[in-house]
Write a protein that holds these residues in place. Structure first.
Motif, PDB file in Angstrom:
ATOM      1  N   LEU A  46       0.830  -1.206   0.000  1.00 36.26           N
ATOM      2  CA  LEU A  46       0.000   0.000   0.000  1.00 36.26           C
ATOM      3  C   LEU A  46       0.867   1.260   0.000  1.00 36.26           C
ATOM      4  CD1 LEU A  46      -2.840  -1.028   2.488  1.00 36.26           C
ATOM      5  CD2 LEU A  46      -3.032  -0.728   0.012  1.00 36.26           C
ATOM      6  N   SER A  50       1.211   4.120  -3.038  1.00 36.08           N
ATOM      7  CA  SER A  50       0.903   5.524  -2.749  1.00 36.08           C
ATOM      8  C   SER A  50       1.969   6.456  -3.302  1.00 36.08           C
ATOM      9  CB  SER A  50       0.764   5.728  -1.239  1.00 36.08           C
ATOM     10  OG  SER A  50       2.014   5.618  -0.576  1.00 36.08           O
ATOM     11  N   ASP A  54      -0.207   9.609  -8.001  1.00 29.67           N
ATOM     12  CA  ASP A  54      -0.817  10.638  -7.168  1.00 29.67           C
ATOM     13  C   ASP A  54      -2.186  10.164  -6.705  1.00 29.67           C
ATOM     14  OD1 ASP A  54      -1.472  12.939  -5.886  1.00 29.67           O
ATOM     15  OD2 ASP A  54      -2.064  14.032  -7.698  1.00 29.67           O
ATOM     16  N   PRO A  55      -2.348   9.927  -5.404  1.00 29.99           N
ATOM     17  CA  PRO A  55      -3.628   9.394  -4.916  1.00 29.99           C
ATOM     18  C   PRO A  55      -4.720  10.446  -4.853  1.00 29.99           C
ATOM     19  CG  PRO A  55      -2.137   9.724  -3.080  1.00 29.99           C
ATOM     20  CD  PRO A  55      -1.371  10.094  -4.318  1.00 29.99           C
ATOM     21  N   THR A  60      -8.514   7.393  -6.736  1.00 30.89           N
ATOM     22  CA  THR A  60      -8.543   6.413  -5.643  1.00 30.89           C
ATOM     23  C   THR A  60      -9.878   5.681  -5.601  1.00 30.89           C
ATOM     24  OG1 THR A  60      -7.032   7.812  -4.375  1.00 30.89           O
ATOM     25  CG2 THR A  60      -8.206   6.101  -3.175  1.00 30.89           C
ATOM     26  N   GLY A  64      -9.325   1.995  -5.911  1.00 32.94           N
ATOM     27  CA  GLY A  64      -9.113   1.649  -4.509  1.00 32.94           C
ATOM     28  C   GLY A  64      -9.547   0.240  -4.164  1.00 32.94           C
ATOM     29  N   PHE A 129      -4.616   2.679   4.352  1.00 31.26           N
ATOM     30  CA  PHE A 129      -5.205   3.127   3.090  1.00 31.26           C
ATOM     31  C   PHE A 129      -5.872   4.489   3.248  1.00 31.26           C
ATOM     32  CE2 PHE A 129      -8.711   3.175  -0.006  1.00 31.26           C
ATOM     33  CZ  PHE A 129      -8.004   2.948  -1.169  1.00 31.26           C
ATOM     34  N   TYR A 133      -4.059   7.435   1.122  1.00 28.37           N
ATOM     35  CA  TYR A 133      -4.794   7.619  -0.127  1.00 28.37           C
ATOM     36  C   TYR A 133      -5.897   8.669  -0.008  1.00 28.37           C
ATOM     37  CZ  TYR A 133      -2.358   3.529  -1.872  1.00 28.37           C
ATOM     38  OH  TYR A 133      -1.386   2.649  -2.270  1.00 28.37           O
ATOM     39  N   ASN A 134      -5.981   9.301   1.147  1.00 31.15           N
ATOM     40  CA  ASN A 134      -6.906  10.423   1.329  1.00 31.15           C
ATOM     41  C   ASN A 134      -8.330  10.046   0.938  1.00 31.15           C
ATOM     42  OD1 ASN A 134      -7.629  13.034   2.046  1.00 31.15           O
ATOM     43  ND2 ASN A 134      -7.274  13.852  -0.015  1.00 31.15           N
TER      44      ASN A 134
END
Length: 236
Positions: A46, A50, A54-55, A60, A64, A129, A133-134
């Motif tokens: 993970l 990342s 660019d997440p 995402t 995701g 995550f 990954y925001n």
């Protein structure tokens, strides 16, 4: 009378399976062999992804679910490899099979312990995550928990069945993933589709709900096959 006998047999099988699961989990939480290895693998993958792209939020949500379930499936292989291998020293597996314990209970107990360990790894991975990954994956927790439970049980029962088949092979670490991943394709596709839909926080459509039925049917079919063929898989 026959219904009572069937009911008592199922109760005995369930209690025996719980004993096996408790034994395996007690050993695992004392040694932490599978949890450390599979958990570290999931976290590293993970983190690497990342940094690889660019997440952004839209990206995402699109990838995701696929990223998560691929990580969970690969991490599961590390857990399944240890499930029956830990019974090989001192002929522990032969002792279990020669005991009054039923083969189906042994197989279900192994699947239950693998299921619980995978859920622990998934919970840790979801935290990582969400941070890197925001993405707010917790907006629909109950639906996500149900998807994770159904998909994880399917992965666990298939992994346990073929973990038993490959336990005596010299290249079991290589053979187990090669065998189980093609079988897991329908389950993984269904889990990915549902997870991506939940990440968008939109109501599930009829087509998406159909994937939930795929998960349920997959679990029922492979659990029934595992119980029916347990003696052939473990004894013969």
């Amino acid at each position: 009378i026959s219904a009572c006998l069937v009911g008592s047999e199922m109760c005995i099988r369930d209690s025996q399976a719980l004993l096996i699961a408790h034994k395996d989990l007690a050993i695992e939480f004392r040694t932490k062999e599978s949890l450390n290895g599979a958990g570290a693998f999931a976290i590293v993958i993970l983190l690497l992804f990342s940094f690889a792209f660019d997440p952004a939020a839209d990206l995402t949500r699109e990838i995701g679910g696929g990223l998560l379930w691929l990580v969970f499936a690969f991490a599961g292989a590390l857990v399944f490899n240890r499930s029956f291998v830990r019974e090989l020293p001192n002929e522990c597996l032969d002792t279990l099979l020669s005991s009054p314990l039923s083969p189906a209970s042994l197989l279900l107990g192994k699947a239950a312990s693998n299921f619980f360990m995978l859920l622990v790894i998934e919970a840790i991975s979801l935290v990582i995550f969400g941070v890197f990954y925001n993405l707010r994956w917790w907006v629909r927790p109950f639906e996500l928990l149900l998807v994770c439970a159904l998909a994880t049980w399917g992965i666990s029962i298939v992994g346990s069945v073929f973990g038993a088949l490959t336990v005596n092979l010299r290249l079991r670490e290589l053979m187990l993933p090669v065998i189980i991943y093609p079988l897991l394709i329908p389950l993984l596709v269904a889990a990915i589709e549902l997870t991506n839909a939940l990440f968008t926080n939109q109501p599930l459509t009829a087509d998406q709900l159909l994937w939930g039925r795929v998960l349920l049917v997959f679990d029922l079919v492979f659990t029934a096959l595992a119980v029916a063929l347990a003696e052939v898989l473990l004894v013969n």
